[in-house]
Write an enzyme that holds these catalytic residues in place. Structure first.
Site, PDB file in Angstrom:
ATOM      1  CG  ASP A   1      -8.052   4.258  -2.525  1.00 50.37           C
ATOM      2  OD1 ASP A   1      -9.256   4.321  -2.787  1.00 50.37           O
ATOM      3  OD2 ASP A   1      -7.596   4.171  -1.375  1.00 50.37           O
TER       4      ASP A   1
ATOM      5  CE  LYS B   1     -11.497   9.403   0.238  1.00 53.14           C
ATOM      6  NZ  LYS B   1     -10.199   8.742   0.177  1.00 53.14           N
TER       7      LYS B   1
ATOM      8  CG  MET C   1      -1.271  12.600   2.279  1.00 53.13           C
ATOM      9  SD  MET C   1      -2.831  12.172   3.055  1.00 53.13           S
ATOM     10  CE  MET C   1      -2.283  11.206   4.457  1.00 53.13           C
TER      11      MET C   1
HETATM   12  N1  SAH Z   1      -1.655   3.997   2.888  1.00 58.24           N
HETATM   13  C1  SAH Z   1      -0.589   4.660   2.152  1.00 58.24           C
HETATM   14  C2  SAH Z   1      -0.584   6.134   2.409  1.00 58.24           C
HETATM   15  C3  SAH Z   1      -1.827   6.824   1.899  1.00 58.24           C
HETATM   16  S1  SAH Z   1      -1.777   8.549   2.146  1.00 58.24           S
HETATM   17  C4  SAH Z   1       0.744   4.022   2.519  1.00 58.24           C
HETATM   18  O1  SAH Z   1       0.812   3.242   3.460  1.00 58.24           O
HETATM   19  O2  SAH Z   1       1.727   4.295   1.831  1.00 58.24           O
HETATM   20  C5  SAH Z   1      -1.197   9.095   0.581  1.00 58.24           C
HETATM   21  C6  SAH Z   1       0.216   9.601   0.732  1.00 58.24           C
HETATM   22  O3  SAH Z   1       1.114   8.507   0.783  1.00 58.24           O
HETATM   23  C7  SAH Z   1       0.703  10.430  -0.432  1.00 58.24           C
HETATM   24  O4  SAH Z   1       0.274  11.772  -0.324  1.00 58.24           O
HETATM   25  C8  SAH Z   1       2.191  10.306  -0.258  1.00 58.24           C
HETATM   26  O5  SAH Z   1       2.659  11.104   0.804  1.00 58.24           O
HETATM   27  C9  SAH Z   1       2.320   8.861   0.182  1.00 58.24           C
HETATM   28  N2  SAH Z   1       2.547   7.961  -0.949  1.00 58.24           N
HETATM   29  C10 SAH Z   1       1.826   6.881  -1.275  1.00 58.24           C
HETATM   30  N3  SAH Z   1       2.348   6.262  -2.346  1.00 58.24           N
HETATM   31  C11 SAH Z   1       3.441   6.978  -2.699  1.00 58.24           C
HETATM   32  C12 SAH Z   1       4.414   6.859  -3.724  1.00 58.24           C
HETATM   33  N4  SAH Z   1       4.403   5.859  -4.609  1.00 58.24           N
HETATM   34  N5  SAH Z   1       5.407   7.776  -3.789  1.00 58.24           N
HETATM   35  C13 SAH Z   1       5.467   8.776  -2.901  1.00 58.24           C
HETATM   36  N6  SAH Z   1       4.576   8.951  -1.912  1.00 58.24           N
HETATM   37  C14 SAH Z   1       3.573   8.060  -1.803  1.00 58.24           C
END
Ligand code: SAH
Length: 281
Positions: A48, A69, A184
């Site tokens: 992703d 996406k 998000m």
């Molecule tokens: N599965 C992921 C979340 C996916 S949804 C997890 O467990 O972290 C995607 C959201 O995750 C982003 O919009 C943001 O809110 C958060 N996110 C993921 N990686 C991030 C990062 N390195 N820094 C800040 N927010 C992050």
């Protein structure tokens, strides 16, 4: 540095299997050993947008397929990705599906795994460090702290239609959860902040916004519910961001270990004003 795995009876990624694996929030060092074991064996890595290049470098033998996406209808695209995984598995590939953070935390991992299993494809799940825990830790924000909270709520700022989730009872969350971690949340932050204030949270409640957490570009904004929208705009922050609402954010004043590594002074040894050593009874 070597990325050899320590000796252990590591599982083998067999042809025709899909391993659905979390890559952690960014810093490649936050991968699990199971993830590294998978990277070593995969024929194909489908990754992703939030997965760092450096992590893919650990699977030089594999084909790398980007499945991020970019707009469009999210559910249709999601189905395409899941069916592509089915096709690759049926073609006898060793498939590693690599997702940011943890695959089962706001990552649609449950949907992908369900589709795979519905198509008879065997699956292994490899959890990862979620941004809402590990990303905040890199900003010096503990998601729980004995003096702050006995509960934490993880929410998403989007639903499937891209709107603020209407199924969420923001008032109940505002009243029931001491610390709220929002994934998000950037797009609808103004609406979310006003819902939380309407639900009884103070406009002066501390909020931390951590963008590209755990990467070299990590940036942390300390703000409040009442000023968050203007402060994000003024700082020019862009997603991905993890947003934390609650007193946990003030702990950064003592726990910002990354800042301290860069030579910044500790701002406050006792941000909650307990006036006693942190570990007294
Ligand atoms: N599965 C992921 C979340 C996916 S949804 C997890 O467990 O972290 C995607 C959201 O995750 C982003 O919009 C943001 O809110 C958060 N996110 C993921 N990686 C991030 C990062 N390195 N820094 C800040 N927010 C992050």
């Amino acid at each position: 540095m070597t990325t050899q795995l320590p000796s252990h009876d590591w599982p083998q990624l067999q042809p025709g299997w899909v391993w659905l694996c979390g890559a952690g929030p960014g810093d490649p060092g936050l991968l699990t050993l199971h993830a590294l074991n998978a990277l070593r064996q995969a024929d194909v890595v489908i990754y992703d947008a939030l997965v760092q290049e450096a992590i893919l470098d650990w699977a030089p033998q594999a084909e790398h397929i980007y499945a991020g996406k970019r707009g469009g209808k999210p559910s249709a695209k999601q189905r395409d990705i899941s069916l592509r995984l089915v096709d690759l598995a049926r073609a006898g590939k060793r498939v590693l599906r690599l997702k940011g953070g943890d695959p089962f935390v706001f990552g649609r991992g449950g949907e992908e795994a369900q589709t795979l299993i519905q198509h008879g494809v065997p699956v292994r799940i490899i959890p990862g460090i979620s941004a809402g825990i590990g990303g905040l830790a890199y900003a010096g924000i503990p998601v729980t702290h004995r003096d702050v909270n006995q509960s934490v709520t993880f929410v998403t700022g989007h639903d499937q239609s891209g709107n603020t989730p209407s199924s969420l009872n923001w008032r109940a969350i505002a009243q029931g959860s001491q610390v709220i971690v929002i994934y998000m949340g950037m797009k609808h932050i103004a609406r979310i902040a006003s819902e939380l204030i309407a639900g009884g949270r103070s406009p002066s409640e501390p909020v931390g916004v951590v963008t590209t957490a755990t990467t070299d570009q990590q940036h942390v904004l300390e703000t409040t519910l009442g000023t968050i929208e203007a402060d994000i705009a003024q700082a020019g922050l862009e997603p991905p961001a993890i947003i934390c609402v609650g007193q946990a954010v003030t702990m950064r004043q003592v726990l910002d270990w990354k800042g301290q590594m860069m030579g910044e002074p500790v701002r406050n040894l006792d941000p909650l004003g307990r006036g006693r050593p942190a570990e007294s009874a």
